[in-house]
Structure formats: C-alpha cells, structure tokens
Design a protein around this motif. Structure first.
Motif, PDB file in Angstrom:
ATOM      1  N   UNK A  20     -21.868 107.535  17.984  1.00  0.00           N
ATOM      2  CA  UNK A  20     -22.165 107.381  19.412  1.00  0.00           C
ATOM      3  C   UNK A  20     -20.915 107.269  20.283  1.00  0.00           C
ATOM      4  N   UNK A  21     -19.813 106.821  19.702  1.00  0.00           N
ATOM      5  CA  UNK A  21     -18.626 106.513  20.495  1.00  0.00           C
ATOM      6  C   UNK A  21     -17.801 107.744  20.839  1.00  0.00           C
ATOM      7  N   UNK A  22     -17.252 107.733  22.046  1.00  0.00           N
ATOM      8  CA  UNK A  22     -16.278 108.735  22.446  1.00  0.00           C
ATOM      9  C   UNK A  22     -14.974 108.457  21.700  1.00  0.00           C
ATOM     10  N   UNK A  23     -14.135 109.482  21.511  1.00  0.00           N
ATOM     11  CA  UNK A  23     -12.851 109.255  20.824  1.00  0.00           C
ATOM     12  C   UNK A  23     -12.022 108.174  21.523  1.00  0.00           C
ATOM     13  N   UNK A  24     -11.315 107.412  20.729  1.00  0.00           N
ATOM     14  CA  UNK A  24     -10.391 106.370  21.207  1.00  0.00           C
ATOM     15  C   UNK A  24     -11.066 105.348  22.118  1.00  0.00           C
ATOM     16  N   UNK A  25     -12.277 104.970  21.798  1.00  0.00           N
ATOM     17  CA  UNK A  25     -12.977 103.940  22.573  1.00  0.00           C
ATOM     18  C   UNK A  25     -12.347 102.574  22.319  1.00  0.00           C
ATOM     19  N   UNK A  26     -12.545 101.686  23.280  1.00  0.00           N
ATOM     20  CA  UNK A  26     -12.034 100.318  23.174  1.00  0.00           C
ATOM     21  C   UNK A  26     -13.199  99.375  22.939  1.00  0.00           C
ATOM     22  N   UNK A  27     -13.048  98.485  21.961  1.00  0.00           N
ATOM     23  CA  UNK A  27     -14.147  97.591  21.641  1.00  0.00           C
ATOM     24  C   UNK A  27     -13.712  96.175  21.334  1.00  0.00           C
ATOM     25  N   UNK A  28     -14.725  95.343  21.182  1.00  0.00           N
ATOM     26  CA  UNK A  28     -14.544  93.940  20.842  1.00  0.00           C
ATOM     27  C   UNK A  28     -15.405  93.626  19.635  1.00  0.00           C
ATOM     28  N   UNK A  29     -14.803  93.007  18.629  1.00  0.00           N
ATOM     29  CA  UNK A  29     -15.556  92.482  17.486  1.00  0.00           C
ATOM     30  C   UNK A  29     -15.739  90.994  17.763  1.00  0.00           C
ATOM     31  N   UNK A  30     -16.906  90.661  18.294  1.00  0.00           N
ATOM     32  CA  UNK A  30     -17.217  89.299  18.719  1.00  0.00           C
ATOM     33  C   UNK A  30     -17.771  88.518  17.531  1.00  0.00           C
ATOM     34  N   UNK A  31     -17.115  87.408  17.199  1.00  0.00           N
ATOM     35  CA  UNK A  31     -17.534  86.611  16.054  1.00  0.00           C
ATOM     36  C   UNK A  31     -17.166  87.274  14.744  1.00  0.00           C
ATOM     37  N   UNK A  32     -15.964  87.842  14.704  1.00  0.00           N
ATOM     38  CA  UNK A  32     -15.535  88.678  13.576  1.00  0.00           C
ATOM     39  C   UNK A  32     -15.324  87.924  12.275  1.00  0.00           C
ATOM     40  N   UNK A  33     -15.196  86.599  12.340  1.00  0.00           N
ATOM     41  CA  UNK A  33     -14.961  85.828  11.123  1.00  0.00           C
ATOM     42  C   UNK A  33     -13.532  85.962  10.641  1.00  0.00           C
ATOM     43  N   UNK A  34     -13.229  85.406   9.467  1.00  0.00           N
ATOM     44  CA  UNK A  34     -11.853  85.360   8.979  1.00  0.00           C
ATOM     45  C   UNK A  34     -11.329  86.701   8.464  1.00  0.00           C
ATOM     46  N   UNK A  35     -12.211  87.628   8.126  1.00  0.00           N
ATOM     47  CA  UNK A  35     -11.795  88.927   7.577  1.00  0.00           C
ATOM     48  C   UNK A  35     -12.497  90.029   8.359  1.00  0.00           C
ATOM     49  N   UNK A  36     -11.905  90.477   9.476  1.00  0.00           N
ATOM     50  CA  UNK A  36     -12.575  91.427  10.373  1.00  0.00           C
ATOM     51  C   UNK A  36     -12.639  92.860   9.821  1.00  0.00           C
ATOM     52  N   UNK A  37     -13.432  93.037   8.793  1.00  0.00           N
ATOM     53  CA  UNK A  37     -13.562  94.337   8.138  1.00  0.00           C
ATOM     54  C   UNK A  37     -14.184  95.389   9.054  1.00  0.00           C
ATOM     55  N   UNK A  38     -15.196  95.010   9.825  1.00  0.00           N
ATOM     56  CA  UNK A  38     -15.824  95.986  10.723  1.00  0.00           C
ATOM     57  C   UNK A  38     -14.803  96.515  11.729  1.00  0.00           C
ATOM     58  N   UNK A  39     -13.987  95.642  12.283  1.00  0.00           N
ATOM     59  CA  UNK A  39     -12.941  96.078  13.210  1.00  0.00           C
ATOM     60  C   UNK A  39     -12.006  97.062  12.523  1.00  0.00           C
ATOM     61  N   UNK A  40     -11.664  96.777  11.282  1.00  0.00           N
ATOM     62  CA  UNK A  40     -10.770  97.684  10.544  1.00  0.00           C
ATOM     63  C   UNK A  40     -11.420  99.058  10.334  1.00  0.00           C
ATOM     64  N   UNK A  41     -12.702  99.074   9.980  1.00  0.00           N
ATOM     65  CA  UNK A  41     -13.410 100.345   9.799  1.00  0.00           C
ATOM     66  C   UNK A  41     -13.370 101.153  11.098  1.00  0.00           C
ATOM     67  N   UNK A  49      -9.729  97.949  18.745  1.00  0.00           N
ATOM     68  CA  UNK A  49     -10.670  96.841  18.638  1.00  0.00           C
ATOM     69  C   UNK A  49      -9.932  95.513  18.806  1.00  0.00           C
ATOM     70  N   UNK A  50     -10.379  94.739  19.776  1.00  0.00           N
ATOM     71  CA  UNK A  50      -9.903  93.367  19.966  1.00  0.00           C
ATOM     72  C   UNK A  50     -10.777  92.458  19.104  1.00  0.00           C
ATOM     73  N   UNK A  51     -10.215  91.340  18.703  1.00  0.00           N
ATOM     74  CA  UNK A  51     -10.945  90.380  17.879  1.00  0.00           C
ATOM     75  C   UNK A  51     -11.190  89.097  18.651  1.00  0.00           C
ATOM     76  N   UNK A  52     -12.397  88.554  18.471  1.00  0.00           N
ATOM     77  CA  UNK A  52     -12.657  87.210  18.965  1.00  0.00           C
ATOM     78  C   UNK A  52     -13.570  86.500  17.982  1.00  0.00           C
ATOM     79  N   UNK A  53     -13.149  85.313  17.611  1.00  0.00           N
ATOM     80  CA  UNK A  53     -13.976  84.403  16.825  1.00  0.00           C
ATOM     81  C   UNK A  53     -13.527  83.000  17.209  1.00  0.00           C
ATOM     82  N   UNK A  54     -14.455  82.190  17.601  1.00  0.00           N
ATOM     83  CA  UNK A  54     -14.141  80.840  18.074  1.00  0.00           C
ATOM     84  C   UNK A  54     -13.268  80.073  17.082  1.00  0.00           C
ATOM     85  N   UNK A  55     -13.457  80.295  15.794  1.00  0.00           N
ATOM     86  CA  UNK A  55     -12.738  79.536  14.774  1.00  0.00           C
ATOM     87  C   UNK A  55     -11.537  80.263  14.182  1.00  0.00           C
TER      88      UNK A  55
END
Length: 161
Positions: A20-41, A49-55
């Motif tokens: 669904x995404x256009x090339x080079x889209x910018x995103x946020x992995x909200x609640x990514x946890x300690x190992x942000x695998x989805x962001x890496x994919x 991809x920016x990361x945010x996790x409260x902890x």
C-alpha cells in the motif's frame, strides 16, 4: 539471532502494508518494544521509520511529527485510554496515510470470559470488529480487516507529490 516465528508473525502486517505504501514513505512504529523488528522490515524495504515506546524508546519528539503510516502491533491492548491515543495518532497521519494495528479481537461475549488474551494483566483494552467499525466511522477512515488480528485504517486524501 532473529526469531523466525516472530518475523513471520510481523510479516502478516508488514507484507500487506508494503503493498500500500508509496516509495520512501515515512512512518512511526508506535509501541515498538525493545526489539523493533517491524521497523527494520519496513526500513529494509526503503521506508523511514521513527521509533516510539514509552519504556524502550521514549523519544517524545517522534510522536509529535506527521507520518505516511503508523504501525502499532500488539500495543493497543495495553493502552489505558485507547480512543484518545488512537485519535491523537490519527491526527499525525498525512492524507492517504495508513494506521496498521495488530491486536486479537473479541469474537463474542460468551467466548470473552474464557479467552486467554484477558489473562495477561497488562492487557487492559479489548477490541471487536464492531468497535473498529465504530472507530473508523468516528475517524472518517476506510477500514480493512487484513487478517484476523491485522487491521488497516486509511485516511482519506492522497499523498502529496
């Protein structure tokens, strides 16, 4: 070493989102946890991809920017005020953007009582298909059930050229 099962699990969200995404889209992995695998994919497929996790990644600047997509995998069930949080995140989505959620859905009130998902004391919010339809209507979003626990909300409009 990477957990192949976890990669397969997250790919159920990543693969349809990448289509669904256009090339080079910018995103946020909200609640990514300690190992942000989805962001890496997503980054390995050319997206930022920016990361945010409260902890684990408490960079509050990340939750004040606008994005083409926001992913929240296995996090909304931990939110004390999910409506407020999802509405706030929705405002950060650019026109044409996607919010991708992964969470188990309540099937029926009868099954809820014996559902394994409610036994996790950190799970404090629960969603059903009806709840998500209501949320989509409130947000003015296009709703898509991608899988039994993968939900996309699309913001109307188009990506800026």
């Amino acid at each position: 070493m990477e957990d192949e099962g976890y990669h397969r699990f997250l790919s159920r969200c990543a693969s349809p989102l990448l289509k669904e995404l256009s090339p080079a889209s910018e995103g946020l992995d909200f609640g990514c946890g300690p190992a942000p695998l989805l962001a890496r994919i997503l980054m390995e497929n050319g997206h930022r991809v920016e990361l945010f996790d409260r902890y684990y990644f408490p960079e509050y600047g990340a939750i004040k920017k606008d994005y083409d997509f926001i992913v929240a995998t296995e996090v909304v069930e931990h939110l004390a005020a999910p409506g407020d949080e999802l509405t706030r995140l929705w405002r950060q989505l650019r026109p044409g953007g996607f919010m991708a959620l992964m969470t188990k859905l309540v099937i029926s009130p009868e099954r809820f009582a014996s559902w394994h998902y409610i036994r996790d004391p950190t799970h404090i919010s629960f969603f059903s298909a009806e709840t998500l339809r209501w949320l989509a209507q409130e947000l003015g979003a296009e709703l898509q059930f991608v899988d039994s626990d993968v939900i996309f909300l699309k913001k109307s409009g188009v990506y800026p050229e």
